[in-house]
Scaffold this motif. Sequence first.
Motif, PDB file in Angstrom:
ATOM      1  N   LEU A  21       0.807  -1.220   0.000  1.00 56.98           N
ATOM      2  CA  LEU A  21       0.000   0.000   0.000  1.00 56.98           C
ATOM      3  C   LEU A  21       0.837   1.265   0.000  1.00 56.98           C
ATOM      4  O   LEU A  21       0.591   2.190  -0.775  1.00 56.98           O
ATOM      5  CB  LEU A  21      -0.932   0.004   1.219  1.00 56.98           C
ATOM      6  CG  LEU A  21      -2.300  -0.668   1.063  1.00 56.98           C
ATOM      7  CD1 LEU A  21      -3.018  -0.708   2.398  1.00 56.98           C
ATOM      8  CD2 LEU A  21      -3.148   0.060   0.030  1.00 56.98           C
ATOM      9  N   ILE A  22       1.830   1.344   0.906  1.00 59.90           N
ATOM     10  CA  ILE A  22       2.545   2.611   1.086  1.00 59.90           C
ATOM     11  C   ILE A  22       4.040   2.524   0.807  1.00 59.90           C
ATOM     12  O   ILE A  22       4.748   3.518   0.963  1.00 59.90           O
ATOM     13  CB  ILE A  22       2.303   3.195   2.498  1.00 59.90           C
ATOM     14  CG1 ILE A  22       2.847   2.260   3.580  1.00 59.90           C
ATOM     15  CG2 ILE A  22       0.826   3.453   2.730  1.00 59.90           C
ATOM     16  CD1 ILE A  22       2.699   2.819   4.989  1.00 59.90           C
ATOM     17  N   LYS A  64       4.950  -3.268  -9.319  1.00 60.80           N
ATOM     18  CA  LYS A  64       4.994  -1.843  -9.669  1.00 60.80           C
ATOM     19  C   LYS A  64       5.712  -1.629 -11.006  1.00 60.80           C
ATOM     20  O   LYS A  64       5.347  -0.750 -11.778  1.00 60.80           O
ATOM     21  CB  LYS A  64       5.713  -1.053  -8.567  1.00 60.80           C
ATOM     22  CG  LYS A  64       5.000  -1.044  -7.221  1.00 60.80           C
ATOM     23  CD  LYS A  64       3.666  -0.334  -7.284  1.00 60.80           C
ATOM     24  CE  LYS A  64       3.032  -0.248  -5.899  1.00 60.80           C
ATOM     25  NZ  LYS A  64       1.673   0.353  -5.929  1.00 60.80           N
ATOM     26  N   LYS A 185       3.872   8.268  -6.724  1.00 56.92           N
ATOM     27  CA  LYS A 185       3.599   6.890  -7.136  1.00 56.92           C
ATOM     28  C   LYS A 185       4.860   6.199  -7.635  1.00 56.92           C
ATOM     29  O   LYS A 185       5.080   5.012  -7.381  1.00 56.92           O
ATOM     30  CB  LYS A 185       2.512   6.872  -8.217  1.00 56.92           C
ATOM     31  CG  LYS A 185       1.118   7.176  -7.686  1.00 56.92           C
ATOM     32  CD  LYS A 185       0.062   6.945  -8.752  1.00 56.92           C
ATOM     33  CE  LYS A 185      -1.338   7.176  -8.180  1.00 56.92           C
ATOM     34  NZ  LYS A 185      -2.399   6.930  -9.199  1.00 56.92           N
ATOM     35  N   GLY A 231      -2.010  -5.861  -0.895  1.00 60.55           N
ATOM     36  CA  GLY A 231      -1.746  -4.431  -0.768  1.00 60.55           C
ATOM     37  C   GLY A 231      -1.684  -3.733  -2.108  1.00 60.55           C
ATOM     38  O   GLY A 231      -2.190  -2.613  -2.258  1.00 60.55           O
ATOM     39  N   ASN A 232      -1.055  -4.377  -3.091  1.00 56.24           N
ATOM     40  CA  ASN A 232      -0.981  -3.786  -4.432  1.00 56.24           C
ATOM     41  C   ASN A 232      -2.368  -3.614  -5.032  1.00 56.24           C
ATOM     42  O   ASN A 232      -2.671  -2.610  -5.676  1.00 56.24           O
ATOM     43  CB  ASN A 232      -0.123  -4.673  -5.345  1.00 56.24           C
ATOM     44  CG  ASN A 232       1.323  -4.223  -5.386  1.00 56.24           C
ATOM     45  OD1 ASN A 232       1.613  -3.040  -5.303  1.00 56.24           O
ATOM     46  ND2 ASN A 232       2.221  -5.174  -5.484  1.00 56.24           N
ATOM     47  N   SER A 235      -4.167  -0.784  -3.258  1.00 60.91           N
ATOM     48  CA  SER A 235      -3.618   0.540  -3.561  1.00 60.91           C
ATOM     49  C   SER A 235      -4.337   1.199  -4.741  1.00 60.91           C
ATOM     50  O   SER A 235      -4.273   2.418  -4.912  1.00 60.91           O
ATOM     51  CB  SER A 235      -2.122   0.440  -3.862  1.00 60.91           C
ATOM     52  OG  SER A 235      -1.882  -0.260  -5.075  1.00 60.91           O
ATOM     53  N   LYS A 236      -5.014   0.391  -5.547  1.00 61.13           N
ATOM     54  CA  LYS A 236      -5.733   0.929  -6.701  1.00 61.13           C
ATOM     55  C   LYS A 236      -7.091   1.522  -6.298  1.00 61.13           C
ATOM     56  O   LYS A 236      -7.670   2.306  -7.049  1.00 61.13           O
ATOM     57  CB  LYS A 236      -5.952  -0.177  -7.743  1.00 61.13           C
ATOM     58  CG  LYS A 236      -4.658  -0.772  -8.286  1.00 61.13           C
ATOM     59  CD  LYS A 236      -4.951  -1.958  -9.194  1.00 61.13           C
ATOM     60  CE  LYS A 236      -3.663  -2.623  -9.659  1.00 61.13           C
ATOM     61  NZ  LYS A 236      -3.925  -3.826 -10.496  1.00 61.13           N
ATOM     62  N   SER A 239      -6.977   5.193  -0.741  1.00 59.17           N
ATOM     63  CA  SER A 239      -5.999   6.273  -0.635  1.00 59.17           C
ATOM     64  C   SER A 239      -4.881   5.878   0.327  1.00 59.17           C
ATOM     65  O   SER A 239      -5.114   5.692   1.522  1.00 59.17           O
ATOM     66  CB  SER A 239      -6.682   7.550  -0.132  1.00 59.17           C
ATOM     67  OG  SER A 239      -5.715   8.539   0.181  1.00 59.17           O
ATOM     68  N   GLY A 240      -3.676   5.739  -0.207  1.00 59.41           N
ATOM     69  CA  GLY A 240      -2.540   5.372   0.619  1.00 59.41           C
ATOM     70  C   GLY A 240      -2.168   6.447   1.628  1.00 59.41           C
ATOM     71  O   GLY A 240      -1.660   6.140   2.704  1.00 59.41           O
ATOM     72  N   LYS A 244      -1.530   5.857   5.523  1.00 61.86           N
ATOM     73  CA  LYS A 244      -0.185   6.119   6.029  1.00 61.86           C
ATOM     74  C   LYS A 244      -0.232   6.929   7.314  1.00 61.86           C
ATOM     75  O   LYS A 244       0.521   6.669   8.255  1.00 61.86           O
ATOM     76  CB  LYS A 244       0.638   6.849   4.964  1.00 61.86           C
ATOM     77  CG  LYS A 244       2.099   7.045   5.351  1.00 61.86           C
ATOM     78  CD  LYS A 244       2.885   7.655   4.210  1.00 61.86           C
ATOM     79  CE  LYS A 244       2.463   9.078   3.946  1.00 61.86           C
ATOM     80  NZ  LYS A 244       3.321   9.736   2.949  1.00 61.86           N
TER      81      LYS A 244
END
Length: 264
Positions: A21-22, A64, A185, A231-232, A235-236, A239-240, A244
């Motif tokens: 995510l972060i 990523k 990003k 998490g990936n 993340s879409k 909101s990371g 965070k």
Amino acid sequence: MDIYQYIGFALAVVVGITLGLIGSGGSILSVPILVYIIGVEPTLATAYSLFVVGTTALFGGIQKAKQQLVDFKKVLLFGIPTVITVFITRKIIVPAIPEIVWSHSSFTLHKSVLTMLVFAVVMIMASYRMIKPLKEAIVNDDDKLNLVAIGFQGVLIGLVAGFVGAGGGFLIIPALLFLAKTPMKMAVGTSLFIVSAQSLIGFLGDLGHQTIDWHLLLIFTSCSIIGVFIGNYLSKIISGDKLKTLFGWFVLLMGIYIISKELL
């Protein structure tokens, strides 16, 4: 295998989700989980953390990269000084620290306690980075990178990562944003590759100094890898930045808890 190991493996999934995510925070969770829940000795836990976070970050980084969110030039710029420093730290500096670091009539500071206290300080520093909003630097193609500053930051990250087994993402991402003028990003994806390289090379420095329970380590790592895929995906749609901040407050409380637990 007892109930605490099962709980630890379940929480390892959360380690991966955090990385996915972060782009940071994985080792901030993995070391306390390994020490306080699974019962791994602190110095060994920092070695395990390097392997877990390094392997998990590699899988996250590959995801990523498929989305074209990795700047490999900056991976090398930060990665080379960081990798060299973290290997030296794990191979030479950490083994050279005596088991009894300091002794007084009423207090003895053991290496394991020192490790957790330094780790707690790192957690508090990381929490500040997570809670405080990071504004993206304005990217200009004419901007020249400060290679000296990047190299110095890489050495600093390597020392921190090497001593406490942290990936250093909370230091890497701000450095990528402000020193290397990287969009957020792109910074997350690039950070994952740097964290992976420095963590896995740092773990190699432990081989020969530590007795590794590969069965435990590989199960924990596998659970974390499952988490990074989750998490990936999240993340879409999540909101990371908001996560965070919340995670930063949690890390702050954990850091304070570790200090009180080790000293009181």
